[in-house]
Scaffold this motif. Structure first.
Motif, PDB file in Angstrom:
ATOM      1  N   UNK A 198     -20.164  -3.337  23.287  1.00 29.08           N
ATOM      2  CA  UNK A 198     -20.334  -2.599  23.948  1.00 29.08           C
ATOM      3  C   UNK A 198     -20.483  -3.978  25.394  1.00 29.08           C
ATOM      4  N   UNK A 199     -21.824  -4.813  24.094  1.00 33.40           N
ATOM      5  CA  UNK A 199     -22.024  -6.156  25.219  1.00 33.40           C
ATOM      6  C   UNK A 199     -21.316  -6.969  26.157  1.00 33.40           C
ATOM      7  N   UNK A 200     -19.646  -6.754  25.045  1.00 32.94           N
ATOM      8  CA  UNK A 200     -18.598  -7.638  26.335  1.00 32.94           C
ATOM      9  C   UNK A 200     -18.734  -6.398  27.597  1.00 32.94           C
ATOM     10  N   UNK A 203     -21.083 -15.309  29.093  1.00 29.41           N
ATOM     11  CA  UNK A 203     -21.424 -15.013  27.550  1.00 29.41           C
ATOM     12  C   UNK A 203     -20.025 -15.434  27.003  1.00 29.41           C
ATOM     13  N   UNK A 204     -19.736 -16.331  25.273  1.00 30.62           N
ATOM     14  CA  UNK A 204     -18.599 -16.343  24.948  1.00 30.62           C
ATOM     15  C   UNK A 204     -19.410 -15.330  23.959  1.00 30.62           C
ATOM     16  N   UNK A 205     -18.157 -15.490  23.343  1.00 34.19           N
ATOM     17  CA  UNK A 205     -18.182 -15.762  21.943  1.00 34.19           C
ATOM     18  C   UNK A 205     -17.559 -15.916  20.398  1.00 34.19           C
ATOM     19  N   UNK A 206     -17.607 -15.811  19.199  1.00 29.99           N
ATOM     20  CA  UNK A 206     -17.339 -17.479  18.256  1.00 29.99           C
ATOM     21  C   UNK A 206     -17.477 -16.995  17.412  1.00 29.99           C
ATOM     22  N   UNK A 207     -16.448 -16.637  16.309  1.00 24.83           N
ATOM     23  CA  UNK A 207     -16.215 -16.101  15.516  1.00 24.83           C
ATOM     24  C   UNK A 207     -17.410 -17.152  13.589  1.00 24.83           C
ATOM     25  N   UNK A 208     -18.371 -17.023  13.399  1.00 25.60           N
ATOM     26  CA  UNK A 208     -18.987 -18.045  12.790  1.00 25.60           C
ATOM     27  C   UNK A 208     -18.074 -18.712  11.249  1.00 25.60           C
ATOM     28  N   UNK A 209     -18.747 -20.138  10.928  1.00 23.57           N
ATOM     29  CA  UNK A 209     -17.506 -20.358   9.878  1.00 23.57           C
ATOM     30  C   UNK A 209     -17.395 -19.386   8.217  1.00 23.57           C
ATOM     31  N   UNK A 210     -18.636 -18.886   8.496  1.00 26.30           N
ATOM     32  CA  UNK A 210     -18.793 -17.494   7.365  1.00 26.30           C
ATOM     33  C   UNK A 210     -18.439 -16.144   7.913  1.00 26.30           C
ATOM     34  N   UNK A 211     -17.370 -16.162   8.382  1.00 28.53           N
ATOM     35  CA  UNK A 211     -16.874 -14.963   8.304  1.00 28.53           C
ATOM     36  C   UNK A 211     -15.438 -14.278   7.973  1.00 28.53           C
ATOM     37  N   UNK A 212     -15.811 -13.545   6.638  1.00 28.22           N
ATOM     38  CA  UNK A 212     -14.856 -12.980   5.833  1.00 28.22           C
ATOM     39  C   UNK A 212     -14.071 -11.919   5.995  1.00 28.22           C
ATOM     40  N   UNK A 213     -14.475 -11.093   6.796  1.00 27.62           N
ATOM     41  CA  UNK A 213     -14.037  -9.818   7.237  1.00 27.62           C
ATOM     42  C   UNK A 213     -12.738 -10.561   8.989  1.00 27.62           C
ATOM     43  N   UNK A 214     -12.241  -9.219   9.362  1.00 31.46           N
ATOM     44  CA  UNK A 214     -11.098  -8.954   9.354  1.00 31.46           C
ATOM     45  C   UNK A 214     -11.593  -9.358  11.299  1.00 31.46           C
ATOM     46  N   UNK A 235      -9.786 -10.484  14.369  1.00 33.37           N
ATOM     47  CA  UNK A 235      -8.870 -10.830  15.005  1.00 33.37           C
ATOM     48  C   UNK A 235      -9.042  -9.868  16.546  1.00 33.37           C
ATOM     49  N   UNK A 236      -9.773  -9.060  16.480  1.00 34.90           N
ATOM     50  CA  UNK A 236      -9.902  -8.002  17.368  1.00 34.90           C
ATOM     51  C   UNK A 236     -10.703  -8.873  17.724  1.00 34.90           C
ATOM     52  N   UNK A 237     -11.760 -10.127  18.091  1.00 36.83           N
ATOM     53  CA  UNK A 237     -12.963 -10.375  18.763  1.00 36.83           C
ATOM     54  C   UNK A 237     -11.718 -11.936  19.376  1.00 36.83           C
ATOM     55  N   UNK A 238     -10.755 -11.763  18.811  1.00 37.36           N
ATOM     56  CA  UNK A 238     -10.190 -13.057  19.610  1.00 37.36           C
ATOM     57  C   UNK A 238      -8.919 -12.066  20.822  1.00 37.36           C
ATOM     58  N   UNK A 239      -9.411 -11.463  20.800  1.00 41.67           N
ATOM     59  CA  UNK A 239      -8.681 -10.728  22.411  1.00 41.67           C
ATOM     60  C   UNK A 239      -9.492 -10.085  23.435  1.00 41.67           C
ATOM     61  N   UNK A 240     -11.060 -10.269  22.901  1.00 39.59           N
ATOM     62  CA  UNK A 240     -11.712  -9.828  24.416  1.00 39.59           C
ATOM     63  C   UNK A 240     -11.911 -11.781  24.947  1.00 39.59           C
ATOM     64  N   UNK A 241     -11.851 -11.330  26.872  1.00 36.43           N
ATOM     65  CA  UNK A 241     -11.800 -12.358  27.214  1.00 36.43           C
ATOM     66  C   UNK A 241     -12.913 -13.200  27.063  1.00 36.43           C
ATOM     67  N   UNK A 242     -14.091 -12.793  26.369  1.00 36.24           N
ATOM     68  CA  UNK A 242     -15.105 -13.772  25.714  1.00 36.24           C
ATOM     69  C   UNK A 242     -15.490 -14.670  25.070  1.00 36.24           C
TER      70      UNK A 242
END
Length: 181
Positions: free
Chosen positions: A137-139, A147-158, A160-167
């Motif tokens: 929703x925020x995206x 605004x950008x989104x990055x995946x933290x080092x501790x993320x263990x879940x799927x 890939x969908x975050x990588x598809x965001x233009x953010x």
């Protein structure tokens, strides 16, 4: 004869009052339904956002200094309907009940402002699902150049969908968000 007439008038007025109360309750229900529908349109669920195709007039409409409101789910929220009982001559529990009902809407979108940050505490998939919902929703609301989104080092879940965001693309933005488990 006056007593019989008074009783007849009293019964007629009681029926009229009951009909007026029923009519007012029905009108209040209609107003709340319209208000909840307006809120649902203004604050669509993450599912609606994810499934929407084509032009979205709200896409990236965030302006600095304004809240970024996202929907958490459905619940009881304050209503904009005002119930003025100042002209009611006969006060009883039905009037108090109408006033109480007018104050809030059941099953309306519950929203929060995420511009100041959000912390989610919970277990497993439910907490991750809420985080995904808020992020989607925020995206929709904030532009990727701000605004950008990055995946933290501790993320263990799927993720890939975050990588598809233009953010998630390009150089760092002014206000990064981190998604981590």
């Amino acid at each position: 004869d006056a007593r019989v007439g008074a009783r007849r008038l009293s019964r007629r007025e009681a029926r009229r009052y009951a009909a007026d109360m029923a009519s007012t309750l029905a009108r209040l229900h209609d107003l709340h339904r319209a208000e909840a529908a307006g809120l649902a349109e203004t604050y669509p669920s993450a599912t609606v956002v994810a499934e929407s195709a084509g032009a979205d007039p709200a896409r990236w409409r965030f302006s600095r200094g304004h809240p970024v409101r996202v929907r958490l789910g459905l619940g009881r929220v304050a209503s904009a309907v005002e119930f003025d009982a100042s002209s009611v001559v006969l006060r009883d529990e039905r009037v108090d009940d109408l006033r109480s009902r007018a104050r809030s809407i059941e099953s309306a979108p519950v929203t929060i402002d995420v511009s100041l940050g959000v912390g989610i505490v919970g277990r497993g998939e439910l907490a991750r699902a809420l985080a995904r919902s808020i992020l989607v929703q925020a995206a929709r609301l904030v532009p990727p150049d701000e605004h950008r989104v990055r995946v933290g080092d501790s993320a263990t879940t799927e993720i890939g969908w975050i990588e598809a965001l233009p953010h998630a693309l390009g150089a760092p933005a002014r206000h990064p968000a981190v998604f981590a488990d």
